[in-house]
Design an enzyme around this catalytic site. Structure first.
Site, mmCIF file in Angstrom:
data_model
loop_
_atom_site.group_PDB
_atom_site.id
_atom_site.type_symbol
_atom_site.label_atom_id
_atom_site.label_comp_id
_atom_site.label_asym_id
_atom_site.label_seq_id
_atom_site.Cartn_x
_atom_site.Cartn_y
_atom_site.Cartn_z
ATOM 1 C CD GLU A 1 -2.656 5.450 6.737
ATOM 2 O OE1 GLU A 1 -2.664 5.492 5.493
ATOM 3 O OE2 GLU A 1 -1.770 4.876 7.399
ATOM 4 N N GLY B 1 2.727 2.116 10.737
ATOM 5 C CA GLY B 1 3.711 3.186 10.593
ATOM 6 C C GLY B 1 4.456 3.501 11.876
ATOM 7 C CG HIS C 1 -5.666 2.115 5.173
ATOM 8 N ND1 HIS C 1 -5.198 3.004 6.117
ATOM 9 C CD2 HIS C 1 -4.696 1.175 5.030
ATOM 10 C CE1 HIS C 1 -3.995 2.614 6.509
ATOM 11 N NE2 HIS C 1 -3.662 1.509 5.872
ATOM 12 C CD GLU D 1 -3.420 -2.348 7.160
ATOM 13 O OE1 GLU D 1 -2.347 -2.669 6.632
ATOM 14 O OE2 GLU D 1 -3.965 -1.244 6.966
ATOM 15 C CE LYS E 1 0.039 3.123 4.820
ATOM 16 N NZ LYS E 1 0.159 3.196 6.271
ATOM 17 C CG ASN F 1 -1.689 1.274 1.396
ATOM 18 O OD1 ASN F 1 -1.713 2.110 0.484
ATOM 19 N ND2 ASN F 1 -2.328 1.442 2.533
ATOM 20 C CB SER G 1 5.307 -2.188 11.827
ATOM 21 O OG SER G 1 4.970 -0.836 12.122
HETATM 22 P P1 13P Z 1 3.167 0.216 7.613
HETATM 23 O O1 13P Z 1 3.596 -1.086 6.987
HETATM 24 O O2 13P Z 1 3.937 1.402 7.126
HETATM 25 O O3 13P Z 1 3.052 0.109 9.093
HETATM 26 O O4 13P Z 1 1.659 0.471 7.071
HETATM 27 C C1 13P Z 1 0.734 -0.538 7.170
HETATM 28 C C2 13P Z 1 -0.458 -0.159 6.404
HETATM 29 O O5 13P Z 1 -1.183 0.752 6.772
HETATM 30 C C3 13P Z 1 -0.726 -0.884 5.161
HETATM 31 O O6 13P Z 1 -2.000 -0.594 4.686
#
Ligand code: 13P
Length: 249
Positions: A97, A173, A95, A167, A12, A10, A213
């Protein structure tokens, strides 16, 4: 039936179209695999150049979001037809976010999931608890609720093809990965929940990823768990490490 692992990046809000093509060309030889499905979910503006750049490789391409209407006065949104027209077959839905910054709810997630299926696009349906919810001991209840709403009016045949990404928000992150036991516990509970909504066949077929992560050092342990069918990878999908995650064995 053994479920095939699916490792998805992903991206982002990272990579301009020209940077995206450069990254695909760098990663292409590193993510070659016959055992694992490999998917790059990229910003909308990168979709066309990335689809072109992955031609002839094993990499599949997905969007990071999609609206639940066909067309119309929804400034800034992307419709399912726009995705299918260019050959996109996957979309990330809900997601954390998007839930946090763009007001997505379990109800909009459900609308988007239904719309994706209507257009033959496979949704990657995200769920996850906050740190407070985990500390309160309500993780499983919370996730079951998210799943039940996301799958409202989804048929068993559709659900079988869906992908769920568990997640935990506190692991995204942050460099703080859920332990493989924590991730497995929730992924197993999600599978049970799907079995309750549908049937044993759907429960066995649906693929459930872990995200938060994931990196080259922890992927093997996470993906070895019986209910974890791969990962949704953020930060580490933007570097050569992604090749090690795909080829985790
Ligand atoms: P990270 O792998 O950067 O923690 O992000 C995970 C994520 O949100 C994947 O959709």
């Amino acid at each position: 039936m053994a479920r095939k692992k699916i490792v998805a990046g992903n991206w982002k809000m990272n990579k301009t179209p020209s940077e995206a093509v450069a990254l695909v060309n760098e990663l292409k030889p590193l993510v070659a695999s016959e055992d694992v499905d490999v998917l790059f979910c990229v910003p909308a503006i990168d979709l066309v150049p990335v689809l072109e750049a992955v031609k002839g490789s094993n990499i599949q391409v997905g969007a990071e979001n999609m609206y639940f209407e066909e067309s119309g006065a929804y400034t800034g949104e992307i419709s399912p037809n726009m995705l299918t027209d260019i050959g996109v077959k996957y979309v990330i839905i809900g997601h954390s976010e998007r839930r946090e910054y763009f007001a997505e709810t379990d109800e909009t997630v459900n609308k988007k999931v239904l719309k994706a299926f209507e257009h033959g696009i496979t949704p990657i349906i995200c769920c996850g608890e906050s740190l407070t919810q985990r500390e309160q001991g309500i993780t499983i209840d919370w996730i079951r609720q998210q799943i039940k709403i996301a799958f409202q009016n989804v048929t068993a045949d559709q659900a079988k093809t869906a992908i769920i990404a568990y997640e935990p928000i506190w692991a995204i992150g942050t460099g703080k990965t859920a332990t493989s036991d924590q991730a497995e516990e929730v992924c197993a509970a999600i599978r049970e929940c799907i079995g309750e909504i549908y049937d044993d066949a759907t429960k066995e077929e649906i693929r459930i990823q872990y995200g938060g992560s994931v990196n080259a050092g922890n992927a093997a342990e996470l993906f070895a768990k019986p209910n974890i069918d791969g990962g949704l990878v953020g930060g580490a999908s933007l570097k050569a490490d992604f090749g090690k995650i795909v080829n985790y064995k």
